[in-house]
Write a protein that holds these residues in place. Structure first.
Motif, PDB file in Angstrom:
ATOM      1  N   THR A 200      51.098  94.625 -10.319  1.00  0.00           N
ATOM      2  CA  THR A 200      51.188  95.517 -10.861  1.00  0.00           C
ATOM      3  C   THR A 200      49.562  96.483 -11.344  1.00  0.00           C
ATOM      4  O   THR A 200      49.068  95.805 -11.418  1.00  0.00           O
ATOM      5  CB  THR A 200      51.772  95.473 -12.429  1.00  0.00           C
TER       6      THR A 200
ATOM      7  N   ARG B 108      53.232 101.581 -11.276  1.00  0.00           N
ATOM      8  CA  ARG B 108      54.123 101.475 -12.784  1.00  0.00           C
ATOM      9  C   ARG B 108      54.408 103.376 -12.602  1.00  0.00           C
ATOM     10  O   ARG B 108      55.532 103.097 -13.040  1.00  0.00           O
ATOM     11  CB  ARG B 108      52.429 101.739 -13.570  1.00  0.00           C
TER      12      ARG B 108
ATOM     13  N   GLU C 227      55.086  95.517 -19.419  1.00  0.00           N
ATOM     14  CA  GLU C 227      55.708  96.164 -18.355  1.00  0.00           C
ATOM     15  C   GLU C 227      57.144  97.192 -19.528  1.00  0.00           C
ATOM     16  O   GLU C 227      57.452  98.431 -19.446  1.00  0.00           O
ATOM     17  CB  GLU C 227      56.607  95.785 -16.446  1.00  0.00           C
TER      18      GLU C 227
END
Length: 746
Positions: free
Chosen positions: A134, A139, A185
């Motif tokens: 990530t 993202r 997230e």
């Protein structure tokens, strides 16, 4: 590990499915589907369940439970909490098959149809991105993939939300190092989507779970306070409800019209309390709406909500400046309700929400409420009929279409603002109510009204007072935009904008303006070259750009259009770099022939050559080359009178030559037309020429005498066949008597 393919030829597949482990889960799921959907495809769901069980039966989750129970739980959510359709239930059961089974897309389409195969493919692509490390880029890719999936099938993202919800409910069983990143997230990506789709209950639940793992200290602090005060608060809400019930039960209008209603306490969510207290620096005791009730009215008339509000205000005085009318102007996710705080017993504030049953269903189901569609319609189509969703999707398209030089982080922020922005309500000078993002400026408002108004905006009045264009608007402001038809914005305007829509609109404007300048400059350059009789090689043009310190052609054309470049300097440079002879307008030449420079490929390399304008050869003509004293070649038609005359001079050298060795180019040819004059003749001739392979006209002259039109037209052609096609279309024009090529000796 690969699992054996599940083929339709397995005749015992459906017969044995209910006898295997998991039959109870299937029966429960089918029962829920029958209650929720009209005529669900039981066979499709049963088959998807069988695949799900067979593929995942030997795998376990971090919690220790069989893996197949996760897709089954996601399917339950799709049935009961985000009620979609039977296709979505089947897709939910299959959404994880790529984790344990190397399936083939064609096989999936063959077994379950193209729609389900495409949904699974979309979900798999999002999961593949999420499984990577990530960072900002990943993202952004997750945002982009989720957004693009909506243009394919809205069910992709809704099933992903159901998948995320179930995982958040079981996040405690996952490794500690995974919990925080997964929860972060969820807050950053999935909570905004749930909010934008009007899935309020799912938004609140995943936010509370995510908050628990991202900030456990504040989560525990608020949770403990709520738990300690729960009994007192619940009793207070019950007492409040009893007072309201007693008053409403006596209302004759409600009895006469048989209007039913329901009153209940509204749960307060931990993350919401955090945002309203800790972030704003307020003690939790000062939160207005820890006490909250909801009144749901069984009526199709939304005006009845205002009637109920009036009755409540007769019992408890309203708190000033807390009334919010989301019925007349709904939130951007379609949410409608009346909100207001009143002073309840013991001088405590209570938030009251009043809505119809339909409004309540939409607030619970959000975009999923659109899945009550007519037979034959695809759900994605009915979803996008919603005005708010259409407007939002248009904004999202603009963000991705006008990326420009934005970094992934800037794009993420733009999408987040677009997904999760708070709103204010302002008025136009005509008292029209408009919704716009909080912290918007008058310039944002101008672009929200219309892109042209934003472009022409030179100032603004807020509540009849001139304000700067970076002024922060407040709810209730009346905004008047001042414009000028001659105004053109510059890049500094970006600093005055907040909303992604305004920024993307302005970026598109700058792109369009740059393209207009580029096209204008290209036309100017072509006209300049034509007037100068100028031809040049690609290498010479690259040298020119280097001489001008310009990196690319578009910049050159824009500079030419806005006057930043001097054509005389260019002409001088190209003359120095080339041995070409130029025609000087107005200058008499002793030589009949004027030459245009080209390149020719010879066995020992590339040499300079020229086309003789005395005969103007084009590909398809038979040609010969004259070698000059400087060893250059001049190319003529083989029947050119000048060539025939010079061939008698034994001191000159001539070569047979073929078009194949010449560098491809475009050629200017002058043709002569004789026509019977009539109205619109010139327009028809021009249209006919342009219709033939978009042939360009470079110049024309004509004379009319005694109804006879005689014209000379200079056109740009590729070869003799191109010219013949032009002749054919010209001869078809009414009134044309003859078409001929000037200096054509064939």
């Amino acid at each position: 590990m690969k699992f054996p393919l599940l083929k339709r030829t397995d005749k015992n597949l459906s017969d044995t499915s209910r006898q295997r482990e998991g039959s109870a889960e299937l029966e429960q799921l089918l029962s829920e589907c029958k209650k929720q959907f009209k005529n669900p495809d039981i066979g499709l769901i049963s088959k998807a369940f069988d695949w799900c069980y067979r593929i995942h039966k030997d795998k376990v989750r971090p919690s220790g439970e069989p893996f197949y129970l996760h897709p089954v739980a996601v399917a339950h959510i799709v049935v009961t909490e985000i009620p979609l359709d039977d296709i979505s239930v089947a897709a939910a059961l299959l959404h994880n098959i790529g984790s344990h089974y190397d399936y083939d897309q064609k096989e999936l389409a063959r077994e379950f149809g193209n729609t389900i195969a495409e949904i699974i493919d979309g979900i798999s692509k999002i999961r593949n991105i999420e499984n990577r490390k990530t960072d900002v880029t990943v993202r952004y890719e997750s945002y982009q993939r989720l957004l693009l999936s909506m243009f394919t099938d809205i069910r992709i993202i809704l099933i992903k939300l159901a998948d995320r919800l179930h995982n958040m409910r079981n996040l405690e069983s996952f490794p500690d190092n995974f919990q925080k990143s997964y929860a972060s997230e969820t807050l950053e990506i999935y909570s905004p989507f749930a909010n934008r789709f009007g899935l309020g209950n799912i938004k609140w639940e995943i936010e509370d779970y995510a908050f628990k793992y991202t900030d456990r200290v504040h989560y525990n602090e608020i949770s403990e306070y709520i738990q300690l005060s729960r009994a007192d608060r619940e009793q207070y809400v019950r007492d409040f409800e009893a007072i309201v019930h007693e008053r409403l039960d006596k209302e004759q209008f409600l009895k006469k019209n048989n209007i039913k209603f329901e009153i209940s306490g509204r749960p307060k969510h931990i993350y919401s309390i955090y945002n309203k207290t800790i972030i704003r620096g307020l003690p939790i005791e000062e939160l207005n709406d820890l006490f909250a009730i909801r009144i749901i009215v069984d009526s199709n008339d939304q005006n009845i909500c205002f009637y109920f509000y009036g009755l409540v205000c007769e019992i408890f005085p309203p708190v000033p400046n807390t009334f919010k009318n989301y019925i007349s102007t709904s939130k951007n996710n379609g949410y409608k309700s009346i909100h207001s705080a009143v002073v309840g017993p013991d001088n405590k504030r209570v938030e009251v929400q009043i809505r119809t049953r339909e409004m309540h269903n939409i607030s619970e189901q959000g975009i999923a409420a659109h899945f009550r569609y007519k037979p034959g319609l695809v759900p994605v189509d009915t979803v996008f009929r919603d005005k708010n969703i259409q407007e939002w999707m248009d904004n999202v398209r603009e963000i991705f279409e006008n990326i420009g030089d934005s970094t992934p982080q800037q794009l993420i922020e733009s999408v987040k603002i677009n997904l999760f922005q708070e709103e204010i309500y302002v008025f136009t000078p005509k008292k029209e109510l408009r919704r716009i993002a909080r912290d918007s400026t008058p310039l944002d408002f101008a672009f929200a009204i219309h892109s042209e108004i934003g472009i022409k905006c030179i100032g603004a009045k807020v509540n009849s007072r001139i304000v700067p264009l970076d002024w922060k608007l407040q709810s209730g402001d009346q905004v008047e935009i001042l414009t000028s038809d001659t105004h053109k914005p510059n890049a500094d305007v970006f600093k005055l904008l907040v909303t992604p829509k305004a920024k993307s609109t302005l970026m598109k404007y700058f792109k369009d303006e740059a393209k207009k300048l580029e096209n204008q400059g290209r036309d100017l350059w072509e006209e300049f070259c034509y007037k100068q009789g100028l031809r040049y090689t690609d290498e010479q043009f690259e040298n020119l750009l280097e001489f001008l310190s310009i990196s690319e052609k578009p910049e050159f054309y824009r500079g030419l259009a806005n006057g930043a470049l001097n054509t005389e300097d260019m002409l001088s440079f190209l003359k120095k770099k080339s041995k070409k002879k130029f025609k000087d307008n107005g200058t008499n030449h002793n030589d009949d022939a004027v030459y245009e420079e080209v390149l020719i490929s010879m066995p020992n390399g590339t040499v300079e050559a020229s086309y003789a304008e005395c005969c103007n050869p084009i590909p398809g003509d038979r040609i010969k080359a004259e070698r000059t004293k400087n060893s250059e070649l001049i190319i003529h038609q083989d029947k050119c009178p000048d060539l025939i005359r010079m061939s008698k001079d034994s001191s000159l050298i001539f070569h047979d030559i073929d078009w194949a060795v010449l560098v491809p180019n475009k050629f200017f040819i002058e043709i002569k037309l004789v026509c019977i004059d009539r109205p619109s003749l010139l327009n028809d001739l021009s249209a006919a020429i342009f219709s033939c392979d978009n042939t360009n006209i470079r110049g024309l002259s004509f004379d009319t005498k005694d109804s006879i039109f005689e014209g000379h037209i200079s056109i740009e052609v590729l070869n003799i066949n191109h010219l013949r096609r032009v002749f054919t279309v010209l001869k078809s024009v009414n009134g044309v008597r003859s078409v001929s090529r000037l200096k054509n000796f064939n």
